[in-house]
Motif scaffolding. Structure first.
Motif, PDB file in Angstrom:
ATOM      1  N   PRO A 179      20.081   8.593  14.855  1.00  0.00           N
ATOM      2  CA  PRO A 179      19.847   8.724  13.532  1.00  0.00           C
ATOM      3  C   PRO A 179      21.236   8.235  12.544  1.00  0.00           C
ATOM      4  O   PRO A 179      21.225   8.237  11.401  1.00  0.00           O
ATOM      5  CB  PRO A 179      19.794  10.160  13.390  1.00  0.00           C
ATOM      6  N   GLY A 180      22.201   7.830  13.273  1.00  0.00           N
ATOM      7  CA  GLY A 180      23.499   7.471  12.408  1.00  0.00           C
ATOM      8  C   GLY A 180      24.307   8.776  12.326  1.00  0.00           C
ATOM      9  O   GLY A 180      23.882   9.888  12.629  1.00  0.00           O
ATOM     10  N   ALA A 181      25.338   8.417  11.636  1.00  0.00           N
ATOM     11  CA  ALA A 181      26.575   9.627  11.788  1.00  0.00           C
ATOM     12  C   ALA A 181      25.953  10.665  10.536  1.00  0.00           C
ATOM     13  O   ALA A 181      25.427  10.417   9.558  1.00  0.00           O
ATOM     14  CB  ALA A 181      27.848   8.794  11.058  1.00  0.00           C
ATOM     15  N   SER A 182      25.980  12.052  10.964  1.00  0.00           N
ATOM     16  CA  SER A 182      25.878  12.868  10.392  1.00  0.00           C
ATOM     17  C   SER A 182      26.727  14.311  10.245  1.00  0.00           C
ATOM     18  O   SER A 182      26.938  14.565  11.400  1.00  0.00           O
ATOM     19  CB  SER A 182      24.285  13.171  10.400  1.00  0.00           C
ATOM     20  N   ASP A 183      27.078  15.024   9.222  1.00  0.00           N
ATOM     21  CA  ASP A 183      28.123  16.032   9.762  1.00  0.00           C
ATOM     22  C   ASP A 183      27.377  17.065  10.423  1.00  0.00           C
ATOM     23  O   ASP A 183      28.199  17.871  11.060  1.00  0.00           O
ATOM     24  CB  ASP A 183      28.594  16.427   8.245  1.00  0.00           C
TER      25      ASP A 183
END
Length: 294
Positions: free
Chosen positions: A149-153
């Protein structure tokens, strides 16, 4: 009031003997007497009437005994259940996986997991890739399997493998024997694709645009199963992740590899970051990683 004190109280109440009770709870008599004393102090009164020869419950002790026994039974039950959960002998976990993975590769991992941990129940949610992300983020499931899903904190993605797009063609299509089939050739035909904002469609269109290409979209659908059936009927061609090959073929379509360019997306395990997973969930992640990671 502690568990140790309640166990001591029950032992003395049932035996009416400090000597016998000390053996039952594996305490010395001085330690047992101290436990009873501290319990009485915490409750505010005597639980036993003691003489040099006899021990008897006070009325308050009579009231406490059935309550204490119920509490200890519940505690022992909880303790046993947690021991079993930590030992992977009992439990339940929920996993969300996109349908292309859930219907093709996930069963072999679940079979392996079941053989290792037969008493762990697994609830599978086969939902679209975007919904897998939402279910993990909302803590509705502990583990998800989806595209990156891509970069995510707040999310942690563990890649398993890359899944390349393949061409989906009607039966008897003149390009069905070309393997691999160039994208440029595939895009000469009416194209069937998922509706926006499908992440798969957006990925495909973005990477094709970088090569100066674009599909001539004739039909759009919400589900890949519908796309496959429309292709099989002869309404056009499509391109889907290789995970969907079996599904497309079962629907009656033909599948061949694609090239120039090669478009792929990473498939992996999704969990919440900085979140403690259950022992059962961690074991499932290990099985998924061992089964599919290349």
């Amino acid at each position: 009031m502690t568990i140790k004190q309640l166990r001591a109280f029950i032992a003395v109440a049932r035996t009416l003997s400090f000597a016998e009770a000390s053996v039952r709870v594996h305490l010395s008599q001085p330690a047992l007497s101290l436990a009873i004393k501290k319990l009485e102090e915490s409750l505010g009164g005597r639980l036993f009437n003691r003489t040099t020869r006899t021990i008897a419950l006070t009325p308050e002790g009579d009231v406490l005994l059935p309550i204490a026994e119920r509490l200890m039974a519940e505690w022992d039950s909880v303790e046993e259940e947690l021991h079993q959960r930590f030992a992977l002998q009992l439990g339940k976990i929920a996993v969300a996986a996109m349908p292309s993975f859930a219907s093709s590769l996930l069963p072999q991992a679940l079979l392996r997991y079941r053989k290792l941990y037969p008493r762990i129940n697994i609830e599978v949610h086969d939902v679209i890739a975007e919904q897998v992300v939402d279910m993990v983020r909302q803590n509705r499931v502990e583990v998800g399997v989806t595209f990156d899903p891509g970069a995510s904190d707040d999310l942690l993605f563990r890649p398993l493998f890359s899944d390349e797009f393949i061409a989906v063609l009607p039966p008897g299509h003149p390009d069905a024997n070309r393997n691999p089939l160039p994208w440029q050739q595939l895009l000469q035909h009416d194209f069937i694709t998922l509706q926006r904002p499908s992440s798969l469609r957006l990925l495909m269109e973005r990477q094709l645009a970088e090569q100066g290409m674009a599909p001539r979209v004739a039909f759009e659908a919400h589900q890949l199963a519908t796309v496959g059936r429309m292709v099989a009927t002869g309404l056009g061609v499509s391109a889907v992740p290789a995970l969907c090959r079996q599904q497309m073929q079962e629907l009656g379509a033909c599948c061949v590899s694609l090239a120039e360019p090669s478009i792929s997306r990473r498939v992996g395990i999704l969990t919440r970051s900085n979140h403690q997973l259950s022992v059962a969930a961690r074991a499932l992640i290990d099985v998924l990683s061992e089964t599919f990671k290349k």
